[in-house]
Design a protein around this motif. Sequence first.
Motif, PDB file in Angstrom:
ATOM      1  N   PHE B  64      -3.105 -36.599  29.109  1.00  0.00           N
ATOM      2  CA  PHE B  64      -2.401 -37.683  29.012  1.00  0.00           C
ATOM      3  C   PHE B  64      -3.069 -39.474  29.631  1.00  0.00           C
ATOM      4  O   PHE B  64      -2.415 -38.670  31.142  1.00  0.00           O
ATOM      5  CB  PHE B  64      -1.382 -37.727  28.641  1.00  0.00           C
ATOM      6  CG  PHE B  64      -0.823 -37.140  26.894  1.00  0.00           C
ATOM      7  CD1 PHE B  64      -1.376 -37.228  26.104  1.00  0.00           C
ATOM      8  CD2 PHE B  64      -0.773 -35.488  27.576  1.00  0.00           C
ATOM      9  CE1 PHE B  64      -1.917 -35.597  25.130  1.00  0.00           C
ATOM     10  CE2 PHE B  64      -0.594 -34.652  26.309  1.00  0.00           C
ATOM     11  CZ  PHE B  64      -1.168 -35.175  24.971  1.00  0.00           C
ATOM     12  N   ASP B  65      -2.972 -39.942  29.101  1.00  0.00           N
ATOM     13  CA  ASP B  65      -3.302 -40.936  29.439  1.00  0.00           C
ATOM     14  C   ASP B  65      -1.406 -41.892  29.707  1.00  0.00           C
ATOM     15  O   ASP B  65      -1.352 -42.453  28.770  1.00  0.00           O
ATOM     16  CB  ASP B  65      -3.580 -42.461  29.021  1.00  0.00           C
ATOM     17  CG  ASP B  65      -4.260 -43.521  30.234  1.00  0.00           C
ATOM     18  OD1 ASP B  65      -3.140 -44.071  31.024  1.00  0.00           O
ATOM     19  OD2 ASP B  65      -5.161 -45.013  29.984  1.00  0.00           O
ATOM     20  N   HIS B  66      -1.246 -41.777  31.376  1.00  0.00           N
ATOM     21  CA  HIS B  66       0.311 -41.818  30.597  1.00  0.00           C
ATOM     22  C   HIS B  66       0.719 -43.686  31.142  1.00  0.00           C
ATOM     23  O   HIS B  66       1.738 -43.651  30.431  1.00  0.00           O
ATOM     24  CB  HIS B  66       1.083 -41.085  32.508  1.00  0.00           C
ATOM     25  CG  HIS B  66       0.246 -40.406  32.808  1.00  0.00           C
ATOM     26  ND1 HIS B  66       1.286 -39.097  32.020  1.00  0.00           N
ATOM     27  CD2 HIS B  66      -0.788 -40.144  33.417  1.00  0.00           C
ATOM     28  CE1 HIS B  66       0.736 -38.141  32.411  1.00  0.00           C
ATOM     29  NE2 HIS B  66      -0.421 -38.398  33.713  1.00  0.00           N
ATOM     30  N   ALA B  67      -0.574 -44.612  31.271  1.00  0.00           N
ATOM     31  CA  ALA B  67      -0.518 -46.227  31.295  1.00  0.00           C
ATOM     32  C   ALA B  67       0.431 -46.445  29.504  1.00  0.00           C
ATOM     33  O   ALA B  67       0.489 -47.458  29.335  1.00  0.00           O
ATOM     34  CB  ALA B  67      -1.233 -46.851  31.530  1.00  0.00           C
ATOM     35  N   ARG B  68      -0.621 -45.306  28.455  1.00  0.00           N
ATOM     36  CA  ARG B  68      -0.417 -45.718  26.905  1.00  0.00           C
ATOM     37  C   ARG B  68       1.082 -44.819  27.140  1.00  0.00           C
ATOM     38  O   ARG B  68       1.715 -44.896  25.416  1.00  0.00           O
ATOM     39  CB  ARG B  68      -1.111 -45.285  26.510  1.00  0.00           C
ATOM     40  CG  ARG B  68      -2.140 -46.124  26.275  1.00  0.00           C
ATOM     41  CD  ARG B  68      -3.648 -45.743  25.989  1.00  0.00           C
ATOM     42  NE  ARG B  68      -4.982 -46.411  27.442  1.00  0.00           N
ATOM     43  CZ  ARG B  68      -5.410 -46.648  26.807  1.00  0.00           C
ATOM     44  NH1 ARG B  68      -6.018 -47.668  25.958  1.00  0.00           N
ATOM     45  NH2 ARG B  68      -7.061 -47.430  27.100  1.00  0.00           N
ATOM     46  N   ALA B  69       1.536 -44.016  27.596  1.00  0.00           N
ATOM     47  CA  ALA B  69       3.159 -43.639  26.773  1.00  0.00           C
ATOM     48  C   ALA B  69       4.115 -44.012  28.111  1.00  0.00           C
ATOM     49  O   ALA B  69       4.353 -43.051  27.879  1.00  0.00           O
ATOM     50  CB  ALA B  69       2.231 -41.818  27.342  1.00  0.00           C
ATOM     51  N   GLY B  70       4.143 -44.788  28.676  1.00  0.00           N
ATOM     52  CA  GLY B  70       5.193 -45.816  29.023  1.00  0.00           C
ATOM     53  C   GLY B  70       5.298 -45.683  30.359  1.00  0.00           C
ATOM     54  O   GLY B  70       4.347 -46.253  30.342  1.00  0.00           O
ATOM     55  N   ALA B  71       6.122 -46.743  31.092  1.00  0.00           N
ATOM     56  CA  ALA B  71       5.825 -46.477  32.548  1.00  0.00           C
ATOM     57  C   ALA B  71       6.593 -46.009  33.172  1.00  0.00           C
ATOM     58  O   ALA B  71       7.098 -45.214  33.352  1.00  0.00           O
ATOM     59  CB  ALA B  71       6.952 -48.110  32.579  1.00  0.00           C
ATOM     60  N   SER B  72       6.181 -46.124  34.042  1.00  0.00           N
ATOM     61  CA  SER B  72       6.287 -45.443  35.822  1.00  0.00           C
ATOM     62  C   SER B  72       5.592 -45.815  36.841  1.00  0.00           C
ATOM     63  O   SER B  72       5.745 -47.213  37.096  1.00  0.00           O
ATOM     64  CB  SER B  72       5.407 -44.088  36.034  1.00  0.00           C
ATOM     65  OG  SER B  72       3.839 -44.212  35.542  1.00  0.00           O
TER      66      SER B  72
END
Lengths: 189, 164
Positions: B64-72
């Motif tokens: 998954f592209d984590h940038a599109r699934a929230g902040a980190s």
Amino acid sequence: MSDSTCPSEARAQDAATPAGHLDPRDRAIVLATQAGLPLVPDPWGAVGRRVGMSGDEVLARMQAMAARGVIRRVAAVPNHYRLGYVANGMSVWDVDDAEIDRLGREVAAIEGVSHCYRRPRHRPHWPFNLFAMLHGHSREEVERQAEVLRARLGEACRDHRILYSSRILKKTGLRLGAGGPGSDTQRRD
Amino acid sequence: MPVDPRDLDALDRRLIDCYQRRLPVCIRPFARMAERLGTSEAEVIARLERLLALGVVSRVGPVFDHARAGASLLAAVSVPDAEREACAAIVNRAPGVNHNYARDHAYNLWFVMTAPDEAVLASRLDRLEATLGYPLLRLPMLEGYHIDLAIPIPWAELEGTCPP
């Protein structure tokens, strides 16, 4: 990557992108597949039975999420540590701001480099603005890779360090919690 | 422990080489892979199961592209060695922490914190910072130059590093 820093980190300027890319049915599919696909001839049908959808719908939604970039790829993700890449170092570099974008792209293409990011400096304690994760079969190989990077960066680089991980204290793959992305219901890998 | 590369035959290696980046998202994906590899669907599935069991492949599935699934955010903190265990435990208990490494540096704990959005992320970091009592070095990604984790596997070279 088995032991690299921050594979699950978001790009700062994109992080404001709403998680609304995922409707409840997409989210159900993400939850059902993030630990891996069922290894059966029709994985989409098997996922569909778990989430109450047809295999066709699961496949169509997977393809749509891939097209939107929510899914970067579907892959057989290798564990490089098990393949002998037992040494890794987080190399950090103090690079001239005017040159960093060009040099960052060059460094990213060097063999052994996986992640390569620009991050903010925090002077005086932290002057480094370019991060490159290095992977090798030995610490010596990582040091040699760092030498290659040093040469490539040339005079634009003022200083650098290699930070080796002495212990993994916690490592969890991305787990979209049932309550939403980044929620507190993440599972351990 | 790394596996002995001699335990991986030519078909295993081709499977990894061809599909570590991307496998087909289509009807009967393993049959499609089998066609390309010149083997059967059942064999591809059996090989993937074995590679998973060996730990050579950590997962067969979506990245998954984590940038599109929230902040980190990557963060680091410098704590006295005597307090490192206790501080690591505090970090590990904090909501959203998914990686935490001890590193040989004055900044000796490095971790990634995630959250549904930037505001929650900031408040989680603030709370953790207060609990730890040491300032966090906050290192958001400003630019990603390379986020493809695929590394070409030099099989012959790997075999050379293994004792006979």
